[in-house]
Design an enzyme around this catalytic site. Structure first.
Site, PDB file in Angstrom:
ATOM      1  N   GLY A  15      -9.274  -0.099   3.074  1.00 24.44           N
ATOM      2  CA  GLY A  15      -9.495  -1.424   2.476  1.00 24.44           C
ATOM      3  C   GLY A  15     -10.268  -2.321   3.426  1.00 24.44           C
ATOM      4  O   GLY A  15     -10.033  -2.287   4.631  1.00 24.44           O
ATOM      5  N   ARG A  76     -12.700   5.313   0.546  1.00 26.53           N
ATOM      6  CA  ARG A  76     -11.613   6.260   0.790  1.00 26.53           C
ATOM      7  C   ARG A  76     -12.208   7.623   0.424  1.00 26.53           C
ATOM      8  O   ARG A  76     -12.787   7.775  -0.639  1.00 26.53           O
ATOM      9  CB  ARG A  76     -10.400   5.928  -0.070  1.00 26.53           C
ATOM     10  N   ASP A 107      -4.059   2.507   9.112  1.00 27.33           N
ATOM     11  CA  ASP A 107      -3.394   3.706   9.666  1.00 27.33           C
ATOM     12  C   ASP A 107      -3.909   5.013   9.062  1.00 27.33           C
ATOM     13  O   ASP A 107      -3.984   6.034   9.754  1.00 27.33           O
ATOM     14  CB  ASP A 107      -1.871   3.595   9.542  1.00 27.33           C
ATOM     15  N   SER A 109      -7.012   5.617   8.136  1.00 25.55           N
ATOM     16  CA  SER A 109      -8.282   5.884   8.823  1.00 25.55           C
ATOM     17  C   SER A 109      -8.026   6.407  10.238  1.00 25.55           C
ATOM     18  O   SER A 109      -8.745   7.283  10.726  1.00 25.55           O
ATOM     19  CB  SER A 109      -9.112   4.605   8.903  1.00 25.55           C
ATOM     20  N   THR A 130      -7.210  -4.522   8.813  1.00 21.78           N
ATOM     21  CA  THR A 130      -6.455  -4.591   7.547  1.00 21.78           C
ATOM     22  C   THR A 130      -5.761  -5.947   7.505  1.00 21.78           C
ATOM     23  O   THR A 130      -5.323  -6.437   8.544  1.00 21.78           O
ATOM     24  CB  THR A 130      -5.410  -3.447   7.444  1.00 21.78           C
ATOM     25  N   ILE A 131      -5.644  -6.526   6.319  1.00 22.38           N
ATOM     26  CA  ILE A 131      -5.027  -7.855   6.265  1.00 22.38           C
ATOM     27  C   ILE A 131      -3.505  -7.782   6.384  1.00 22.38           C
ATOM     28  O   ILE A 131      -2.848  -8.785   6.619  1.00 22.38           O
ATOM     29  CB  ILE A 131      -5.406  -8.628   4.971  1.00 22.38           C
ATOM     30  N   ASP A 132      -2.932  -6.572   6.216  1.00 24.54           N
ATOM     31  CA  ASP A 132      -1.466  -6.453   6.110  1.00 24.54           C
ATOM     32  C   ASP A 132      -0.704  -6.631   7.430  1.00 24.54           C
ATOM     33  O   ASP A 132       0.507  -6.816   7.423  1.00 24.54           O
ATOM     34  CB  ASP A 132      -1.080  -5.096   5.518  1.00 24.54           C
ATOM     35  N   ASP A 134       0.152  -4.432   9.521  1.00 24.44           N
ATOM     36  CA  ASP A 134       1.227  -3.431   9.560  1.00 24.44           C
ATOM     37  C   ASP A 134       0.909  -2.281  10.511  1.00 24.44           C
ATOM     38  O   ASP A 134       1.250  -1.140  10.247  1.00 24.44           O
ATOM     39  CB  ASP A 134       1.483  -2.891   8.140  1.00 24.44           C
ATOM     40  N   ARG A 167       7.655 -27.519 -12.088  1.00 24.50           N
ATOM     41  CA  ARG A 167       7.657 -26.087 -12.366  1.00 24.50           C
ATOM     42  C   ARG A 167       8.131 -25.292 -11.172  1.00 24.50           C
ATOM     43  O   ARG A 167       8.056 -25.737 -10.030  1.00 24.50           O
ATOM     44  CB  ARG A 167       6.234 -25.618 -12.697  1.00 24.50           C
ATOM     45  N   MET A 174      -0.211 -10.137  -1.097  1.00 20.84           N
ATOM     46  CA  MET A 174      -0.330  -8.718  -0.754  1.00 20.84           C
ATOM     47  C   MET A 174       0.702  -8.316   0.300  1.00 20.84           C
ATOM     48  O   MET A 174       1.192  -9.151   1.053  1.00 20.84           O
ATOM     49  CB  MET A 174      -1.744  -8.407  -0.285  1.00 20.84           C
ATOM     50  N   ARG A 176       2.420  -4.320   0.395  1.00 18.60           N
ATOM     51  CA  ARG A 176       3.244  -3.341  -0.328  1.00 18.60           C
ATOM     52  C   ARG A 176       4.449  -2.903   0.496  1.00 18.60           C
ATOM     53  O   ARG A 176       5.541  -2.768   0.004  1.00 18.60           O
ATOM     54  CB  ARG A 176       2.411  -2.113  -0.686  1.00 18.60           C
ATOM     55  N   GLU A 192      10.003 -22.483  -0.917  1.00 18.31           N
ATOM     56  CA  GLU A 192      11.460 -22.649  -1.006  1.00 18.31           C
ATOM     57  C   GLU A 192      12.174 -21.335  -0.761  1.00 18.31           C
ATOM     58  O   GLU A 192      13.292 -21.301  -0.277  1.00 18.31           O
ATOM     59  CB  GLU A 192      11.855 -23.205  -2.379  1.00 18.31           C
ATOM     60  N   LYS A 218      15.240 -31.197  -5.358  1.00 18.54           N
ATOM     61  CA  LYS A 218      13.875 -30.680  -5.511  1.00 18.54           C
ATOM     62  C   LYS A 218      13.547 -30.518  -6.991  1.00 18.54           C
ATOM     63  O   LYS A 218      14.334 -29.947  -7.745  1.00 18.54           O
ATOM     64  CB  LYS A 218      13.746 -29.324  -4.818  1.00 18.54           C
ATOM     65  N   SER A 220      10.509 -29.198  -8.020  1.00 20.89           N
ATOM     66  CA  SER A 220       9.627 -28.044  -8.210  1.00 20.89           C
ATOM     67  C   SER A 220       9.868 -27.087  -7.055  1.00 20.89           C
ATOM     68  O   SER A 220      10.410 -27.471  -6.031  1.00 20.89           O
ATOM     69  CB  SER A 220       8.168 -28.482  -8.213  1.00 20.89           C
TER      70      SER A 220
END
Ligand code: ATP
Length: 328
Positions: A15, A76, A107, A109, A130-132, A134, A167, A174, A176, A192, A218, A220
């Site tokens: 990614g 990939r 990882d 790669s 990677t943005i994760d 991890d 609301r 992201m 996983r 919250e 609160k 919302s």
């Protein structure tokens, strides 16, 4: 710096993440600085198999430090998972005179790089992209900081709507297998509740906590949910459950999706990419192989690829405590 390595190949794989271009630029320019040739390999390992290469000099990476994505494209490659595919890739590298490889990716790669090294004794160096966040052996992966800024900006905007209409918003981010994005952006955006895969809050406790928030005044709420969170099957089921149990709330879902992977890298990611790119090339020239360059205690450091792939990247317990206190 005298070395047997005269030509280095660089590729981006898996990614994409903001900062990959800044890392490519750093690799290319560090090669030029040390009078080593540099070759860009398009579309990750697939381009290596197909010999999709381009010679790169310091001017070929002008004006990319600020660009998201990757000018080398990413992919990939199923073919690289086969011995035949890797053999073809090796032959193309040899034909092009390339004698070391910088792999910018996650990882998966790095696993590919390790397998390739073992088979052909080919020098490889990884840069975590990677943005994760991890990957073991670095406090920050390339793109993580930018993604956090993107998420916080988005949640700030969602909060405007949430508070105008009383609301409750579930915002899915992201991650996983890892809750780093959710935890950090949740704290940064004043959520919250923050639901991450590493911690199982439970549906009933979530509802109780939201009820407490409501009673405390609160009107919302924002709940940040990592996509891999374990308590609900998905964020829409969470919405249904809370709606059933808290009919007084108008509940909405916002899935931020791929916007989190794009955009101009933050200054932090640009500087990190530059530091990691320099270290990756210089480490190869010093004869090192099978390492990942990363940031540990604010210093650029090497971690064996095997550890980077397998090591555990737990969420910071202190951050969890901060989050608990902030959501009181
Ligand atoms: P992201 O974190 O964004 O998913 P990643 O680098 O982990 O990035 P993967 O799709 O897991 O992404 O791996 C990228 C590529 O690495 C694969 O498409 C494949 O070509 C190669 N690769 C992964 N595992 C292996 C393996 N065991 N053997 C050979 N190649 C591999």
């Amino acid at each position: 710096m005298s070395s047997t390595i005269k030509k280095i190949g660089v590729l981006t794989s898996g990614g994409d993440s903001p900062g990959m271009n800044a890392a490519i630029r750093a690799v290319v320019r560090t090669c030029a600085f040390h009078n080593v040739e540099c070759v860009g390999i398009y579309r990750g390992y697939q381009g290596m198999i197909e010999g999709d290469f381009k010679e790169m000099g310091p001017r070929s990476v002008n004006n990319i430090v600020n660009k998201g994505g990757t000018i080398l494209k990413s992919a990939r490659s199923k073919e690289f998972m086969t011995a035949d595919g890797r053999k073809q890739a090796y032959q193309h590298l040899i034909d092009a005179g390339i004698n070391a490889l910088v792999v910018i990716g996650g990882d998966g790669s790095f696993t590919g790089a390790e397998v390739f090294n073992k088979e052909f004794n080919f020098p490889v160096m990884g840069i975590p992209g990677t943005i994760d966040n991890d990957i073991y052996g670095t406090s920050h992966t390339l793109g993580f900081d930018t993604a956090l800024n993107t998420v916080v900006e988005a949640i700030d905007k969602i909060r405007d709507t949430a508070s105008s209409h009383n609301r409750l918003f579930f915002v899915e981010v992201m991650g996983r297998d890892a809750g780093h994005i959710a935890l950090n952006s949740g704290i940064g955006a004043g959520a919250e509740e923050i639901l991450i895969p590493e911690e199982d809050l439970g549906l009933d406790r979530l509802v109780e906590s939201l009820k407490r928030s409501k009673l405390s005044g609160k009107s919302s709420s924002i709940v940040v949910v990592a996509e891999g969170d374990k308590i609900g099957k998905n964020v829409f089921e969470l919405k249904d459950y809370v709606e059933e149990n808290m009919p007084e709330y108008d509940v909405r879902v916002s899935v931020l999706g791929h916007m989190q992977r794009g955009g101009s890298p933050s200054c932090f990611d640009r500087v990190l990419a530059s530091r990691l790119g320099v270290k990756a090339v210089e480490s190869l020239l010093e004869g090192k192989t099978n390492f990942m360059v990363g940031l540990l205690n604010d210093k650029v450091a090497l971690t064996p690829l095997t550890q980077a792939i397998k090591g555990n990247t737990e969420v910071d317990r202190e951050l969890l405590r901060v989050s608990d206190i902030m959501t009181t």
